[in-house]
Design a protein around this motif. Sequence first.
Motif, PDB file in Angstrom:
ATOM      1  N   TRP A   1      -1.251  -7.080  14.265  1.00  0.00           N
ATOM      2  CA  TRP A   1      -1.071  -6.181  15.407  1.00  0.00           C
ATOM      3  C   TRP A   1      -1.311  -6.923  16.714  1.00  0.00           C
ATOM      4  CZ3 TRP A   1      -5.188  -5.219  18.648  1.00  0.00           C
ATOM      5  CH2 TRP A   1      -6.475  -5.468  18.136  1.00  0.00           C
TER       6      TRP A   1
ATOM      7  N   ARG B   1      -4.316  -1.744  15.102  1.00  0.00           N
ATOM      8  CA  ARG B   1      -3.782  -1.764  13.742  1.00  0.00           C
ATOM      9  C   ARG B   1      -3.082  -0.446  13.428  1.00  0.00           C
ATOM     10  NH1 ARG B   1      -5.577  -1.181   8.134  1.00  0.00           N
ATOM     11  NH2 ARG B   1      -4.668  -2.910   6.977  1.00  0.00           N
ATOM     12  N   GLU B   2      -3.595   0.634  13.981  1.00  0.00           N
ATOM     13  CA  GLU B   2      -2.987   1.953  13.787  1.00  0.00           C
ATOM     14  C   GLU B   2      -1.570   1.984  14.354  1.00  0.00           C
ATOM     15  OE1 GLU B   2      -2.423   5.903  12.731  1.00  0.00           O
ATOM     16  OE2 GLU B   2      -3.903   4.458  12.044  1.00  0.00           O
TER      17      GLU B   2
ATOM     18  N   ARG C   1       0.606   0.172  11.970  1.00  0.00           N
ATOM     19  CA  ARG C   1       0.868   1.011  10.802  1.00  0.00           C
ATOM     20  C   ARG C   1       1.976   2.014  11.100  1.00  0.00           C
ATOM     21  NH1 ARG C   1       0.135   5.793   9.358  1.00  0.00           N
ATOM     22  NH2 ARG C   1      -1.237   6.346  11.072  1.00  0.00           N
ATOM     23  N   GLU C   2       1.917   2.647  12.254  1.00  0.00           N
ATOM     24  CA  GLU C   2       2.953   3.609  12.640  1.00  0.00           C
ATOM     25  C   GLU C   2       4.327   2.949  12.736  1.00  0.00           C
ATOM     26  OE1 GLU C   2       1.457   5.302  16.267  1.00  0.00           O
ATOM     27  OE2 GLU C   2      -0.147   6.377  15.227  1.00  0.00           O
TER      28      GLU C   2
ATOM     29  N   GLU D   1       5.420   2.186   9.092  1.00  0.00           N
ATOM     30  CA  GLU D   1       5.762   3.406   8.357  1.00  0.00           C
ATOM     31  C   GLU D   1       7.072   4.012   8.857  1.00  0.00           C
ATOM     32  OE1 GLU D   1       2.329   5.952   8.686  1.00  0.00           O
ATOM     33  OE2 GLU D   1       1.387   5.038   6.917  1.00  0.00           O
TER      34      GLU D   1
ATOM     35  N   ALA E   1       5.574   0.047   3.556  1.00  0.00           N
ATOM     36  CA  ALA E   1       4.301   0.544   4.088  1.00  0.00           C
ATOM     37  C   ALA E   1       3.601   1.474   3.104  1.00  0.00           C
ATOM     38  CB  ALA E   1       4.535   1.252   5.420  1.00  0.00           C
TER      39      ALA E   1
ATOM     40  N   ASN F   1       1.055   0.015   0.554  1.00  0.00           N
ATOM     41  CA  ASN F   1      -0.255  -0.478   0.985  1.00  0.00           C
ATOM     42  C   ASN F   1      -1.287   0.642   0.841  1.00  0.00           C
ATOM     43  OD1 ASN F   1      -2.391  -1.869   2.035  1.00  0.00           O
ATOM     44  ND2 ASN F   1      -1.462  -2.240   4.037  1.00  0.00           N
TER      45      ASN F   1
ATOM     46  N   ASN G   1      -5.046   0.092   2.015  1.00  0.00           N
ATOM     47  CA  ASN G   1      -5.255  -0.248   3.417  1.00  0.00           C
ATOM     48  C   ASN G   1      -5.573  -1.731   3.624  1.00  0.00           C
ATOM     49  OD1 ASN G   1      -5.196   0.454   6.122  1.00  0.00           O
ATOM     50  ND2 ASN G   1      -7.384   0.906   6.185  1.00  0.00           N
TER      51      ASN G   1
ATOM     52  N   ARG H   1      -5.081  -5.481   4.941  1.00  0.00           N
ATOM     53  CA  ARG H   1      -4.546  -5.993   6.193  1.00  0.00           C
ATOM     54  C   ARG H   1      -3.089  -6.355   5.983  1.00  0.00           C
ATOM     55  NH1 ARG H   1      -9.763  -9.532   7.789  1.00  0.00           N
ATOM     56  NH2 ARG H   1     -11.039  -7.759   8.380  1.00  0.00           N
ATOM     57  N   TRP H   2      -2.262  -6.063   6.985  1.00  0.00           N
ATOM     58  CA  TRP H   2      -0.813  -6.126   6.804  1.00  0.00           C
ATOM     59  C   TRP H   2      -0.292  -7.511   6.467  1.00  0.00           C
ATOM     60  CZ3 TRP H   2       1.629  -2.052   5.470  1.00  0.00           C
ATOM     61  CH2 TRP H   2       1.172  -0.805   5.870  1.00  0.00           C
TER      62      TRP H   2
END
Length: 193
Positions: free
Chosen positions: A125, A133-134, A137-138, A141, A148, A151, A154, A156-157
């Motif tokens: 991020w 990070r949120e 994630r958005e 997704e 997505a 995962n 949760n 780490r990406w």
Amino acid sequence: MISQPLPRSAQPAPARRSPNPGWLAQILLAQRNGHSCLPLHLGLDALTHAALIQASFPDLARQYGSAPPRAEECDALRAELLELRRDEWQELRDLLLGARRGREAEEEALASIVAAACLGGGHLWHDLGLNSREQLRELLEYNFPQLASRNVNNMRWKKFFYKQLCEQDGGYVCRSPTCEDCPTYHDCFGEEL
């Protein structure tokens, strides 16, 4: 006969505006201000990058022309890193493209940009120039929901993407047979600061 308004549940949902232009603007501005690890063209070829800027951000194209002020300072090193790791970038890009939603024109560009940011040394991020990070994630997704959604723990990406590549074809070696037994478990699942 007097027509009755449709109940709310029967009315068509308002068209949802895509968040992609906002995310792209944030990523682009962070890169241009030296707040990301992305090279000058964000991991895109020069023509695609120029078309993206012209189509989505014409004011930036007029303001900066082809050379943003701070982006050139680190571009040579970042572009060289991308070129040295081109195969890895391609695998990450293909992983993302294979899971794209298929509704947005920006998905292909975002796959290239996210793959380029995966080559950075920080949290994904942050390397993209996002706020959290949120927010990442958005973005994932929305554009790459099939990936997505896998995962579930949760992770780490960046770590998650490489784990997916490892499970796909074994090209990347995981350090442990299961995450729970891995000595670097906290690196993948711990708090991000």
